[in-house]
Design a protein around this motif. Structure first.
Motif, PDB file in Angstrom:
ATOM      1  N   SER B 166      44.173  35.272  39.881  1.00  5.91           N
ATOM      2  CA  SER B 166      43.963  36.264  40.897  1.00  5.91           C
ATOM      3  C   SER B 166      44.560  36.006  42.103  1.00  5.91           C
ATOM      4  CB  SER B 166      42.553  36.747  40.897  1.00  5.91           C
ATOM      5  OG  SER B 166      42.249  37.497  42.027  1.00  5.91           O
ATOM      6  N   TYR B 168      43.919  38.376  44.712  1.00  3.50           N
ATOM      7  CA  TYR B 168      42.653  38.735  45.350  1.00  3.50           C
ATOM      8  C   TYR B 168      41.715  39.886  44.680  1.00  3.50           C
ATOM      9  CZ  TYR B 168      45.682  42.593  47.223  1.00  3.50           C
ATOM     10  OH  TYR B 168      46.340  43.603  47.347  1.00  3.50           O
ATOM     11  N   PRO B 169      40.594  39.967  44.664  1.00  6.88           N
ATOM     12  CA  PRO B 169      39.887  40.950  43.733  1.00  6.88           C
ATOM     13  C   PRO B 169      39.818  42.160  44.472  1.00  6.88           C
ATOM     14  CG  PRO B 169      38.293  39.348  44.482  1.00  6.88           C
ATOM     15  CD  PRO B 169      39.445  38.945  45.233  1.00  6.88           C
ATOM     16  N   GLN B 170      39.612  43.196  43.745  1.00  5.85           N
ATOM     17  CA  GLN B 170      39.349  44.722  43.983  1.00  5.85           C
ATOM     18  C   GLN B 170      38.296  44.592  45.155  1.00  5.85           C
ATOM     19  OE1 GLN B 170      39.781  47.682  41.205  1.00  5.85           O
ATOM     20  NE2 GLN B 170      38.256  49.013  42.425  1.00  5.85           N
ATOM     21  N   ALA B 172      38.116  43.240  47.994  1.00 14.36           N
ATOM     22  CA  ALA B 172      37.874  42.074  48.706  1.00 14.36           C
ATOM     23  C   ALA B 172      37.978  42.003  50.116  1.00 14.36           C
ATOM     24  CB  ALA B 172      39.001  41.058  48.068  1.00 14.36           C
ATOM     25  N   ASP B 177      41.513  36.084  50.942  1.00 16.83           N
ATOM     26  CA  ASP B 177      41.948  37.228  50.247  1.00 16.83           C
ATOM     27  C   ASP B 177      42.449  38.393  51.235  1.00 16.83           C
ATOM     28  OD1 ASP B 177      40.909  35.998  48.033  1.00 16.83           O
ATOM     29  OD2 ASP B 177      38.704  36.927  48.161  1.00 16.83           O
ATOM     30  N   GLU B 199      40.264  49.874  33.418  1.00 20.40           N
ATOM     31  CA  GLU B 199      41.289  49.210  34.603  1.00 20.40           C
ATOM     32  C   GLU B 199      42.449  49.714  34.382  1.00 20.40           C
ATOM     33  OE1 GLU B 199      41.337  45.100  37.191  1.00 20.40           O
ATOM     34  OE2 GLU B 199      41.760  44.903  34.867  1.00 20.40           O
ATOM     35  N   GLU B 224      42.796  47.537  45.682  1.00 18.08           N
ATOM     36  CA  GLU B 224      43.006  47.350  44.415  1.00 18.08           C
ATOM     37  C   GLU B 224      42.861  45.904  44.310  1.00 18.08           C
ATOM     38  OE1 GLU B 224      45.705  48.134  46.741  1.00 18.08           O
ATOM     39  OE2 GLU B 224      46.025  46.223  46.829  1.00 18.08           O
ATOM     40  N   SER B 225      43.159  45.289  43.103  1.00 19.23           N
ATOM     41  CA  SER B 225      43.006  43.618  43.014  1.00 19.23           C
ATOM     42  C   SER B 225      44.645  43.495  42.889  1.00 19.23           C
ATOM     43  CB  SER B 225      42.144  43.211  41.653  1.00 19.23           C
ATOM     44  OG  SER B 225      42.743  44.218  40.411  1.00 19.23           O
TER      45      SER B 225
END
Lengths: 283, 279
Positions: B166, B168-170, B172, B177, B199, B224-225
């Motif tokens: 990853s 960055y996550p959604q 974030a 990030d 997803e 988004e991620s």
């Protein structure tokens, strides 16, 4: 840069470098009755101010007049009338409002008038900033920033049911940044399949529009007045001037416009039906 | 953050003082680089291997697999293709870089010899030139023009992300990030999660693509991620770099905001199209 955008960054910079001097200096979104005196007609032409600064104003009138023939203007200000020498600087037809907007420059300054206008601009700006302080999307702004916004904005009235701008349309007046002052505004977004979705309903203090200025894209949604609406409008010309003269404020506005749009998009997406656990790939 | 700067808190003092701090902290250009580094410390016998992530005349940012005591660092050697360049050094700061599975450390050079300063100058110049050309000729930042592409290169850091990891996550917003990223090599997959396990894969980004950056340009989380679809190298424009731009080069900062915001609008449009098909 997409093909649908209105100005390349290079053009933006050159436009910024030549931004109209008339939009410099504080002004306020204020509506006062104005009488325009011109060589072209016997009596005064009735108008009303849309913004007012120390050295000029923008007036709205129902008919056109020859800019060169303008000689004087009488402003009906709180506390009495004020007569000023006046010169027409620019004029355009505001299609959505069915009115002509004219930029008027004041002639030689009289100290007494300057002092009066100064008080008016500073006090009205402060009052407006106080109204916005801590309200709606203006919560993130500091007092200095709010004063900067109030001193850069113009008033725009929109009748109930009238469109302020349409999605994907870069028509004149559709690219500004707006703050709702009075009334309420509905935002709608049309998906790729043409089906509209309610994006948000905005009350006083809420911010909308401006993505064409900030992101150089056509408006990503449409805006319509739900009732009689008064808006504070930051026009492209003013935004460009701010970018040069008060870059910090222009950045704050850019940040706010993007943040507010992102928040609305997230909220709309959160209302999308949950389709169960799976992964799809779109191209 | 460069090797020699403290974290920037632009609102912690008056605006002018904050601006001065920001500009001073970036007195020397620092450029994204990627070459081996050896760190020598009193805490361990042999050298600790790492990789340079950015380089300036004053210091280097190094990624290592493990943490180490900053105070024990006394020497660092830049392992360049043609030679090893040793410096007396001092550790300044350390941070976790979760997407890289490593720790980043800022190391300042101590009283480098004049010949080494010249060598560093040439290295920074060459790396800035190469990265500037990439940003100008092949990236979505090319519209900024040559001067501004060079300016961006001089505030950047490199980030290596292994495949599947990853970025960055959604939603974030965390430090690290929140950067603006440009894909330097490899591919990045952008995804959106409608609900647990639901997803969609939105897009695969090629080298030159810009993504992320909404937290630092708009104060709002990324929609988004992002994850590395292959082993990926990113040009990272961090919050502190962007803060510097806002103070020192406000027009460039605004144009960067414009690019990030436009990218964001494009993603929202794609997502709304996906969402519309579900209604």
């Amino acid at each position: 840069m997409t093909a649908t955008t209105q100005a390349s960054p290079d053009r933006l910079i050159s436009k910024r470098a030549t931004a109209r001097p008339g939009v410099r200096g504080p002004r306020i979104a204020a509506q006062y009755p104005v009488e325009l005196y011109s060589e072209g007609f016997d009596g005064p032409l009735s108008a009303r101010s849309r913004d007012l600064g120390l050295r000029g104003m923008c007036v709205e009138s129902r008919s056109m007049f020859a800019l060169r023939s303008l000689k004087q203007a009488v402003l009906q200000l709180p506390g009495g009338r004020m007569l000023v020498e006046a010169q027409g600087v620019w004029q355009r037809f505001a299609k959505q409002e069915g009115a002509f907007l004219t930029g008027v420059s004041f002639g030689a300054e009289r100290q007494r008038d300057t002092a009066r206008l100064w008080d008016l601009v500073v006090d009205h700006g402060s009052k407006l900033a106080r109204f916005l302080y801590g309200r709606g999307d203006c919560k993130g702004f500091g007092i200095e920033e709010l004063l900067g916004i109030c001193h850069a904005s113009r008033l725009r009235h929109v009748a109930p049911g009238e469109w302020i701008y349409h999605q994907s349309s870069l028509e004149a007046g559709a690219t500004s940044i707006f703050v709702v002052w009075k009334g309420s505004v509905a935002l709608r977004v049309e998906a790729a399949d043409g089906r509209p979705a309610a994006f948000d309903r905005l009350e006083p203090g809420r911010l909308f529009g401006g993505m064409p200025l900030v992101a150089d894209v056509p408006p990503p949604e449409s805006a319509v007045a739900k009732d009689a609406v008064a808006l504070l409008e930051i026009t492209p010309a003013v935004f460009e001037t701010l970018s040069m003269t008060k870059p910090w404020l222009a950045q704050c506005l850019s940040e706010a416009v993007t943040r507010v749009y992102g928040g609305r998009a997230s909220a709309l997406l959160a209302r999308t039906p949950y389709a169960g656990a799976h992964t799809t790939v779109t191209r | 953050m460069s090797a020699v700067e403290a974290p920037i808190e632009p609102h912690s003092t008056g605006l002018i003082e904050a601006a001065a701090v920001v500009i001073e902290a970036r007195a020397a250009p620092r450029v994204a680089v990627d070459f081996p580094v050896e760190i020598y410390s009193t805490g361990f016998e042999g050298p600790l291997p790492g990789h340079a992530r950015d380089l300036s005349v004053g210091g280097v940012c190094v990624a290592t697999r493990s943490m180490f005591a900053l105070r024990s660092v006394h020497r660092v050697a830049l392992e360049l293709p043609d030679r090893s360049l040793p410096f007396k050094a001092e550790g300044r700061w350390q941070a976790d870089s979760s997407s890289e599975e490593s720790f980043l450390s800022g190391i300042a050079f101590q009283a480098p010899e004049e010949s080494n300063v010249s060598r560093l100058w040439d290295l920074v110049h060459a790396a800035g030139k190469t990265l500037g050309l990439f940003l100008y000729s092949t990236s979505e930042l090319s519209e900024l023009g040559a001067d501004d592409a060079t300016s961006i290169a001089q505030i950047s850091r490199l980030r290596r992300v292994p495949s599947g990891r990853s970025i960055y996550p959604q939603d974030a917003c965390r430090p690290g990030d929140d950067s603006i990223f440009v894909v330097r090599s490899g591919r990045v997959n952008l995804r959106y999660r409608f609900g647990p396990g639901d997803e969609v894969s939105l897009l695969e980004l090629d080298p030159g693509s810009v993504f992320g950056g909404l937290p630092i340009t708009a104060g709002t989380p990324n929609l988004e991620s992002a994850l590395a679809a292959t082993d990926t190298t990113l040009v990272d424009i961090s919050r502190s770099s962007f803060t510097y731009l806002r103070v020192a080069k406000p027009l460039l900062a605004q144009r960067l905001v414009q690019i990030v915001a436009r990218t964001h609008v494009r993603r929202v449009r794609q997502l709304l199209a996906v969402a519309a098909r579900r209604r």
